[in-house]
Design a protein around this motif. Structure first.
Motif, PDB file in Angstrom:
ATOM      1  N   VAL A 140       0.853  -1.197   0.000  1.00  0.00           N
ATOM      2  CA  VAL A 140       0.000   0.000   0.000  1.00  0.00           C
ATOM      3  C   VAL A 140       0.885   1.242   0.000  1.00  0.00           C
ATOM      4  N   PRO A 141       0.383   2.346  -0.541  1.00  0.00           N
ATOM      5  CA  PRO A 141       1.104   3.609  -0.392  1.00  0.00           C
ATOM      6  C   PRO A 141       0.930   4.108   1.043  1.00  0.00           C
ATOM      7  N   LYS A 142       1.937   4.784   1.550  1.00  0.00           N
ATOM      8  CA  LYS A 142       1.799   5.342   2.902  1.00  0.00           C
ATOM      9  C   LYS A 142       1.294   6.777   2.769  1.00  0.00           C
ATOM     10  N   TYR A 164      -3.360   4.162   5.122  1.00  0.00           N
ATOM     11  CA  TYR A 164      -2.641   3.199   5.944  1.00  0.00           C
ATOM     12  C   TYR A 164      -1.286   3.739   6.388  1.00  0.00           C
ATOM     13  N   THR A 165      -0.886   3.266   7.557  1.00  0.00           N
ATOM     14  CA  THR A 165       0.495   3.341   7.991  1.00  0.00           C
ATOM     15  C   THR A 165       0.965   1.890   8.086  1.00  0.00           C
ATOM     16  N   PRO A 166       2.260   1.626   8.191  1.00  0.00           N
ATOM     17  CA  PRO A 166       2.687   0.236   8.393  1.00  0.00           C
ATOM     18  C   PRO A 166       2.001  -0.406   9.603  1.00  0.00           C
ATOM     19  N   THR A 167       1.871   0.347  10.682  1.00  0.00           N
ATOM     20  CA  THR A 167       1.242  -0.189  11.890  1.00  0.00           C
ATOM     21  C   THR A 167      -0.220  -0.539  11.663  1.00  0.00           C
ATOM     22  N   SER A 168      -0.964   0.353  11.014  1.00  0.00           N
ATOM     23  CA  SER A 168      -2.398   0.101  10.828  1.00  0.00           C
ATOM     24  C   SER A 168      -2.637  -1.042   9.842  1.00  0.00           C
ATOM     25  N   GLU A 233       9.944   4.141   8.719  1.00  0.00           N
ATOM     26  CA  GLU A 233       8.503   4.092   8.447  1.00  0.00           C
ATOM     27  C   GLU A 233       7.926   5.500   8.276  1.00  0.00           C
ATOM     28  N   GLN A 234       8.475   6.450   8.997  1.00  0.00           N
ATOM     29  CA  GLN A 234       8.005   7.834   8.873  1.00  0.00           C
ATOM     30  C   GLN A 234       8.294   8.395   7.485  1.00  0.00           C
ATOM     31  N   PHE A 235       9.479   8.099   6.950  1.00  0.00           N
ATOM     32  CA  PHE A 235       9.887   8.627   5.651  1.00  0.00           C
ATOM     33  C   PHE A 235       9.323   7.817   4.479  1.00  0.00           C
TER      34      PHE A 235
END
Length: 253
Positions: A140-142, A164-168, A233-235
């Motif tokens: 997925v795109p972040k 989405y975020t990686p966590t979600s 993950e932020q970047f």
């Protein structure tokens, strides 16, 4: 079933002239898939939401699997996939967006790349993926950023209705009984950023702008390597994860 409004929106999506742009993005998406699937060696692979077959093109070139299959909601996409004459492609067909027309455990691996953000009922689709394959790759795109709700038109213009975020994403997949085996965060390659800036947006190609794109990428890459996974993950601009069916019996309440 896919709503008629959404299906109509995608019917002629692949008839425009953005071929070079889609192929460029697909090269990196395909590489992410290969990276998280190291050692897997699948024989039968299905891509759901295969678009115009750009990702399949590279997986075919790289001999990722001896048998490739494609499902896509847009007939225009299926027509282009078939016209590619991919040597490993066994079948390409349209589907309704949710019900996968194959029997249980037909495939070793299902690929869902940059599709989930477009899906109205994401859990229903994930359950179908689980039904037909042991392993599932999702990318997925972040998109999620602070104040993302103030840019609704931007994302809806791309058909992105889920963020989405990686966590979600991990939470979503694990709560549907999938075990995370491997994952990867990635930033948009400078080649892609330059193409978008100088070709798609037709901005003047200057030394200063080119240098800025290169420096921004390298600085973020370096900071991510120094400061660890949270900063990476932020970047990140995309998140790719390999999952498998879990024996865990999940209970709600």
């Amino acid at each position: 079933m896919l709503s008629e409004e959404v299906k109509t929106a995608y019917d002629n999506f692949y008839t425009n002239s953005d071929v070079a742009w889609r192929m460029l993005g697909a090269k990196y998406k395909a590489q992410n898939i290969v990276d998280v699937c190291k050692g897997l060696k699948p024989k039968k692979v299905l891509e759901v939401g295969a678009g115009d077959g750009s990702i399949l093109h590279f997986l075919n070139e790289w001999h990722f699997a001896p048998e490739l299959y494609a499902l896509e909601i847009a007939q225009s996409g299926v027509d282009i996939i078939k016209s590619r004459k991919l040597s490993s492609l066994k079948e390409a067909q349209t589907f309704d967006g949710y019900e996968i027309p194959y029997q249980d455990n037909t495939f070793d691996l299902v690929i869902l790349a940059h599709v989930l953000e477009h899906v109205e009922h994401e859990r229903l689709l994930i359950r179908e993926l689980k039904r037909v394959a042991k392993y599932i790759v999702v990318e997925v795109p972040k998109d999620y950023r602070f104040d993302v709700d103030k840019r609704m038109k931007h994302f809806l213009d791309y058909g992105h209705i889920n963020m989405y975020t990686p966590t979600s994403l991990r939470f979503l997949l694990r709560s549907e009984g999938l075990e995370i085996l491997a994952d990867k965060v990635s930033m948009t390659a400078t080649e892609t950023v330059k193409f978008n800036e100088f070709v798609n947006r037709k901005a003047p190609k200057t030394f200063t702008k080119t240098l800025k794109i290169e420096l921004e990428y390298r600085i973020k890459k370096t900071l991510g390597n120094l400061l660890g996974r949270k900063k990476q993950e932020q970047f990140a601009n995309a998140y790719t994860v390999l999952t498998q069916k879990s024996d865990q019996d999940l209970h709600i309440f």
